[in-house]
Motif scaffolding. Structure first.
Motif, PDB file in Angstrom:
ATOM      1  N   GLN A  11      59.612  23.873  87.405  1.00  0.00           N
ATOM      2  CA  GLN A  11      58.526  23.513  88.314  1.00  0.00           C
ATOM      3  C   GLN A  11      57.844  22.250  87.811  1.00  0.00           C
ATOM      4  OE1 GLN A  11      55.264  26.332  88.826  1.00  0.00           O
ATOM      5  NE2 GLN A  11      55.013  25.674  90.962  1.00  0.00           N
ATOM      6  N   LEU A  26      59.175  25.592  93.041  1.00  0.00           N
ATOM      7  CA  LEU A  26      60.155  25.874  92.002  1.00  0.00           C
ATOM      8  C   LEU A  26      61.544  25.380  92.393  1.00  0.00           C
ATOM      9  CD1 LEU A  26      57.777  27.856  91.426  1.00  0.00           C
ATOM     10  CD2 LEU A  26      59.500  29.421  90.507  1.00  0.00           C
ATOM     11  N   TYR A  43      66.831  34.830  86.320  1.00  0.00           N
ATOM     12  CA  TYR A  43      66.815  33.505  86.933  1.00  0.00           C
ATOM     13  C   TYR A  43      65.997  32.545  86.058  1.00  0.00           C
ATOM     14  CZ  TYR A  43      67.800  36.285  91.197  1.00  0.00           C
ATOM     15  OH  TYR A  43      68.335  37.150  92.125  1.00  0.00           O
ATOM     16  N   LEU A  70      60.279  28.324  84.232  1.00  0.00           N
ATOM     17  CA  LEU A  70      59.943  29.709  84.541  1.00  0.00           C
ATOM     18  C   LEU A  70      61.197  30.569  84.547  1.00  0.00           C
ATOM     19  CD1 LEU A  70      57.500  28.784  87.364  1.00  0.00           C
ATOM     20  CD2 LEU A  70      56.836  30.244  85.480  1.00  0.00           C
ATOM     21  N   TYR A 108      64.015  28.805  86.570  1.00  0.00           N
ATOM     22  CA  TYR A 108      63.529  27.812  87.521  1.00  0.00           C
ATOM     23  C   TYR A 108      62.787  26.720  86.754  1.00  0.00           C
ATOM     24  CZ  TYR A 108      64.118  31.366  91.228  1.00  0.00           C
ATOM     25  OH  TYR A 108      64.615  32.309  92.108  1.00  0.00           O
ATOM     26  N   PHE A 115      58.177  37.256  87.498  1.00  0.00           N
ATOM     27  CA  PHE A 115      58.161  36.008  86.749  1.00  0.00           C
ATOM     28  C   PHE A 115      57.399  36.138  85.434  1.00  0.00           C
ATOM     29  CE2 PHE A 115      59.945  32.685  89.440  1.00  0.00           C
ATOM     30  CZ  PHE A 115      60.054  33.347  90.641  1.00  0.00           C
ATOM     31  N   GLY A 116      57.875  35.375  84.451  1.00  0.00           N
ATOM     32  CA  GLY A 116      57.127  35.196  83.226  1.00  0.00           C
ATOM     33  C   GLY A 116      56.079  34.115  83.393  1.00  0.00           C
ATOM     34  N   PRO A 117      55.302  33.868  82.341  1.00  0.00           N
ATOM     35  CA  PRO A 117      54.220  32.880  82.428  1.00  0.00           C
ATOM     36  C   PRO A 117      54.695  31.442  82.335  1.00  0.00           C
ATOM     37  CG  PRO A 117      54.275  33.856  80.258  1.00  0.00           C
ATOM     38  CD  PRO A 117      55.296  34.583  81.064  1.00  0.00           C
TER      39      PRO A 117
END
Lengths: 110, 115
Positions: free
Chosen positions: B37, B43, B33, B91, B35, B106-108
């Motif tokens: 933000q 998100l 996915y 993200l 997203y 999630f990644g950073p």
């Protein structure tokens, strides 16, 4: 799609239980409630999820009302590291999108 | 094990330039996915990949946004002719399947600033 509403911010004393409420009055029968949190400048972190029954894991407990229109996330012994934005979200649709609101900023005070 | 990684961590670009953001999902995760933000907000879903199925692009805000994924590995999000309103943290998340109970990891994020 179901939407969620949460308080904008909350404070809690270190060592006490933090209870974060969430309203999801239009939730459908097959929609799960998820809680994630986001510590400043990091990606969101999964906490817990549930459908109808109350749930508990090593991080938190999730209490869902019988009519499923609201839920409460409980952090049993809050620490300073629990300061974060907490998102209550529902997972909908064939692609299981997470519909995010603005979340609750939880500040744990010493 | 290794989590979701994203690169670059920060990107500053000039209005009108194209940018490419990269996501390396957790190995073996079939769902991915993207997203967006914006500052102080939750998100916004952009796009979803699941295995070899056609991606769900329903969240892409305009045709300036596109994304690709190679098999079940790396994904790139491309923004063409960037605008100031594209400034946000992007993200990426992956999950092992696409079942209702699957957790998204999630990644950073990549912080994009368009001047």
């Amino acid at each position: 799609d179901a939407k969620t509403t949460q308080p904008t911010s909350m404070d809690c004393a270190e060592g006490r239980a933090a209870n974060l409420p969430c309203n999801h009055s239009t939730i459908s029968g097959n929609e799960y409630v998820y809680w994630y949190r986001q510590i400043h400048s990091q990606g969101p972190q999964y906490i817990i999820h549930g459908l109808k029954n109350n749930e508990t894991n090593e991080m938190a407990s999730l209490i869902i009302t019988e009519d499923r229109k609201s839920s409460t996330l409980i952090l049993p012994h809050a620490t300073l590291r629990d300061t974060a934005v907490y998102y209550c979200i529902v997972r909908v649709g064939s692609n299981y999108q997470l519909i995010w609101g603005a979340g609750t900023k939880l500040i744990i005070k010493p | 094990g290794a989590g979701v990684s994203q690169s670059p961590s920060n990107k500053v670009t000039e209005k009108g330039k194209d940018v490419e953001l990269r996501c390396d999902p957790i190995s073996g995760h079939t769902a991915l996915y993207w997203y967006r933000q914006r500052l102080g907000q939750g998100l916004e879903f952009l796009i979803y990949f699941q295995g070899n199925s056609a991606p769900d692009k329903s969240g892409l805000p305009s045709d300036r946004f596109s994304a690709e994924r190679t098999g079940e590995s790396v994904s790139t999000l491309t923004i063409q002719r960037t605008q100031q309103e594209d400034s946000a943290v992007y993200l990426c998340a992956s999950s092992p399947h696409h079942l209702p109970t699957d957790t998204q990891y999630f990644g950073p994020g990549t912080r994009l600033t368009v001047l």
